[in-house]
Design an enzyme around this catalytic site. Structure first.
Site, PDB file in Angstrom:
ATOM      1  CG  ASP A  45      -4.398   2.979  -5.799  1.00  0.00           C
ATOM      2  OD1 ASP A  45      -3.534   2.519  -5.029  1.00  0.00           O
ATOM      3  OD2 ASP A  45      -4.405   4.163  -6.169  1.00  0.00           O
ATOM      4  CB  CYS A  80      -1.262   5.609  -7.276  1.00  0.00           C
ATOM      5  SG  CYS A  80      -0.606   6.984  -6.293  1.00  0.00           S
TER       6      CYS A  80
END
Length: 157
Positions: free
Chosen positions: A62, A55
């Site tokens: 992620d 992120c």
């Protein structure tokens, strides 16, 4: 980076060699080799069910399930170089949209396939799954394009 204009050979840089993970997508080299069925209309699918990036706001990981479909032109992407390229995103900060579309655009620009699409099925962030799709245009007439086969996110239910 090897591109079709560099006259692809059957001697890719990574195949059969020790290859460290590139530190960033920009450093990653994608290898292309001549299409063994040049002129035939067919679809190639790569699936990366454990793709990760970071992120750009929180630096937290992620996770996504990527599906890349393409109809080759003069070249095909060498799979080990693609694996290393995708792995280079582990330490790369980017929003889901930027990462997914960027992967598709780089493959398209370098490989110059007849057609390419990418589906990025991102696992929930803040309780919201984000799916990102990009393609070069309509699929060529007569190309069999199966569903990407990724079920919508259902959580625990």
């Amino acid at each position: 980076m090897n591109t079709p204009s560099d006259t692809p050979s059957l001697n890719p840089a990574f195949l059969g060699k020790d290859s460290p993970l590139p530190r960033s997508p920009e450093e990653a080299q994608l290898d292309y080799v001549p299409n063994p069925r040049k002129g035939a209309l067919f679809l190639v699918r790569f699936v990366a069910p454990e793709f990760t990036s970071l992120c750009p706001v929180t630096d937290q990981p992620d996770f996504a399930h990527l599906v890349i479909d393409y109809a080759p032109g003069d070249t095909i992407v060498e799979s080990k170089s693609l694996k290393l390229f995708l792995g280079s995103f582990r330490n790369h900060n980017g929003f889901h949209e930027d990462v997914t579309v960027g992967i598709g655009q780089r493959l398209s620009e370098e490989m110059q396939p007849r057609w390419l699409r990418i589906g990025g099925y991102w696992y929930p962030r803040g309780g919201i799954p984000i799916d990102v799709f990009w393609q070069t245009g309509p699929a060529p007439e007569g190309l069999w394009v199966p569903d990407q086969g990724v079920a919508p996110y259902r959580g625990r239910g």
